[in-house]
Write a protein that holds these residues in place. Sequence first.
Motif, mmCIF file in Angstrom:
data_model
loop_
_atom_site.group_PDB
_atom_site.id
_atom_site.type_symbol
_atom_site.label_atom_id
_atom_site.label_comp_id
_atom_site.label_asym_id
_atom_site.label_seq_id
_atom_site.Cartn_x
_atom_site.Cartn_y
_atom_site.Cartn_z
ATOM 1 N N GLU A 25 -11.873 21.505 50.982
ATOM 2 C CA GLU A 25 -10.858 20.576 50.490
ATOM 3 C C GLU A 25 -11.600 19.423 49.831
ATOM 4 O O GLU A 25 -12.555 18.892 50.391
ATOM 5 C CB GLU A 25 -9.974 20.072 51.636
ATOM 6 C CG GLU A 25 -8.986 19.018 51.246
ATOM 7 C CD GLU A 25 -7.992 19.426 50.155
ATOM 8 O OE1 GLU A 25 -7.328 18.524 49.633
ATOM 9 O OE2 GLU A 25 -7.878 20.625 49.816
ATOM 10 N N VAL A 26 -11.171 19.040 48.637
ATOM 11 C CA VAL A 26 -11.829 17.975 47.880
ATOM 12 C C VAL A 26 -10.936 16.740 47.888
ATOM 13 O O VAL A 26 -9.758 16.823 47.548
ATOM 14 C CB VAL A 26 -12.125 18.420 46.428
ATOM 15 C CG1 VAL A 26 -12.760 17.286 45.636
ATOM 16 C CG2 VAL A 26 -13.010 19.657 46.420
ATOM 17 N N LYS A 30 -13.147 9.888 52.698
ATOM 18 C CA LYS A 30 -13.608 10.605 53.890
ATOM 19 C C LYS A 30 -12.523 10.534 54.961
ATOM 20 O O LYS A 30 -11.815 9.529 55.066
ATOM 21 C CB LYS A 30 -14.904 9.990 54.415
ATOM 22 C CG LYS A 30 -16.068 10.185 53.468
ATOM 23 C CD LYS A 30 -17.337 9.584 54.042
ATOM 24 C CE LYS A 30 -18.513 9.795 53.111
ATOM 25 N NZ LYS A 30 -19.749 9.219 53.649
ATOM 26 N N PRO A 31 -12.399 11.573 55.787
ATOM 27 C CA PRO A 31 -11.358 11.570 56.821
ATOM 28 C C PRO A 31 -11.636 10.542 57.912
ATOM 29 O O PRO A 31 -12.782 10.172 58.163
ATOM 30 C CB PRO A 31 -11.407 12.997 57.382
ATOM 31 C CG PRO A 31 -12.782 13.471 57.085
ATOM 32 C CD PRO A 31 -13.202 12.784 55.811
ATOM 33 N N GLU A 71 -20.973 15.234 49.419
ATOM 34 C CA GLU A 71 -20.573 15.062 48.024
ATOM 35 C C GLU A 71 -20.091 16.388 47.440
ATOM 36 O O GLU A 71 -20.657 17.443 47.718
ATOM 37 C CB GLU A 71 -21.746 14.535 47.198
ATOM 38 C CG GLU A 71 -22.061 13.088 47.464
ATOM 39 C CD GLU A 71 -23.126 12.542 46.526
ATOM 40 O OE1 GLU A 71 -23.260 13.046 45.380
ATOM 41 O OE2 GLU A 71 -23.828 11.615 46.947
ATOM 42 N N PHE A 72 -19.050 16.321 46.635
ATOM 43 C CA PHE A 72 -18.523 17.470 45.908
ATOM 44 C C PHE A 72 -19.510 17.845 44.803
ATOM 45 O O PHE A 72 -19.960 16.986 44.058
ATOM 46 C CB PHE A 72 -17.163 17.077 45.310
ATOM 47 C CG PHE A 72 -16.468 18.123 44.491
ATOM 48 C CD1 PHE A 72 -16.360 19.438 44.915
ATOM 49 C CD2 PHE A 72 -15.873 17.767 43.288
ATOM 50 C CE1 PHE A 72 -15.683 20.383 44.150
ATOM 51 C CE2 PHE A 72 -15.194 18.706 42.519
ATOM 52 C CZ PHE A 72 -15.102 20.009 42.947
ATOM 53 N N GLN A 86 -15.841 16.901 39.267
ATOM 54 C CA GLN A 86 -15.866 15.492 38.878
ATOM 55 C C GLN A 86 -16.663 14.716 39.912
ATOM 56 O O GLN A 86 -16.483 14.911 41.118
ATOM 57 C CB GLN A 86 -14.444 14.936 38.774
ATOM 58 C CG GLN A 86 -14.402 13.529 38.239
ATOM 59 C CD GLN A 86 -12.972 13.060 37.975
ATOM 60 O OE1 GLN A 86 -12.047 13.860 37.902
ATOM 61 N NE2 GLN A 86 -12.804 11.774 37.844
ATOM 62 N N GLU A 87 -17.512 13.853 39.453
ATOM 63 C CA GLU A 87 -18.347 13.046 40.332
ATOM 64 C C GLU A 87 -17.497 12.067 41.140
ATOM 65 O O GLU A 87 -16.438 11.644 40.707
ATOM 66 C CB GLU A 87 -19.357 12.270 39.487
ATOM 67 C CG GLU A 87 -20.418 11.566 40.287
ATOM 68 C CD GLU A 87 -21.475 10.924 39.393
ATOM 69 O OE1 GLU A 87 -22.445 10.407 39.960
ATOM 70 O OE2 GLU A 87 -21.321 10.937 38.168
ATOM 71 N N GLY A 88 -18.004 11.719 42.326
ATOM 72 C CA GLY A 88 -17.349 10.697 43.132
ATOM 73 C C GLY A 88 -16.378 11.224 44.167
ATOM 74 O O GLY A 88 -15.655 10.446 44.794
ATOM 75 N N TYR A 89 -16.338 12.536 44.356
ATOM 76 C CA TYR A 89 -15.435 13.137 45.340
ATOM 77 C C TYR A 89 -16.239 13.733 46.492
ATOM 78 O O TYR A 89 -17.439 13.937 46.386
ATOM 79 C CB TYR A 89 -14.570 14.214 44.673
ATOM 80 C CG TYR A 89 -13.471 13.614 43.833
ATOM 81 C CD1 TYR A 89 -12.181 13.488 44.330
ATOM 82 C CD2 TYR A 89 -13.732 13.150 42.551
ATOM 83 C CE1 TYR A 89 -11.181 12.913 43.567
ATOM 84 C CE2 TYR A 89 -12.736 12.579 41.781
ATOM 85 C CZ TYR A 89 -11.466 12.465 42.291
ATOM 86 O OH TYR A 89 -10.482 11.890 41.549
ATOM 87 N N TYR A 90 -15.526 14.032 47.582
ATOM 88 C CA TYR A 90 -16.148 14.597 48.771
ATOM 89 C C TYR A 90 -15.630 16.001 49.040
ATOM 90 O O TYR A 90 -14.437 16.278 48.879
ATOM 91 C CB TYR A 90 -15.856 13.729 50.005
ATOM 92 C CG TYR A 90 -16.408 12.344 49.885
ATOM 93 C CD1 TYR A 90 -17.751 12.082 50.153
ATOM 94 C CD2 TYR A 90 -15.600 11.283 49.485
ATOM 95 C CE1 TYR A 90 -18.260 10.797 50.041
ATOM 96 C CE2 TYR A 90 -16.100 10.000 49.368
ATOM 97 C CZ TYR A 90 -17.428 9.767 49.642
ATOM 98 O OH TYR A 90 -17.941 8.498 49.514
#
Length: 117
Positions: A25-26, A30-31, A71-72, A86-90
Amino acid sequence: MKKYPAISIVSPNGENIARGIKTIEVRSWKPTIDLNTDLVIVENEIFLRGLGQTDPNARAVAIVKIRNIREFTEDDIQAACASYWQEGYYSWELYDIRPLSTKPKVMAKRGIYEVSI
């Protein structure tokens, strides 16, 4: 009934998680729960973009655990059922995926919230 933390995911990706097709899941955040905690996957039909927005017509489809948050990367696209990177996602690495045999109706909300199933 038991209370669980939950996260809403727009159709068809909730069912993709329940079927083991989507294992990442992106998210842009953060959870707020500990890793390895049971987390209910709630599938809804609309994107919840507004603060406090809900969808009363959602269904709980699976219970999962999160193994790791990182990091994604572009290598995650297929496992995330994503169409681009896309940069900046987890990437939330999901495991112990348990589809629910019945799919109870629950409220879909933004973020991590509590449901009773």
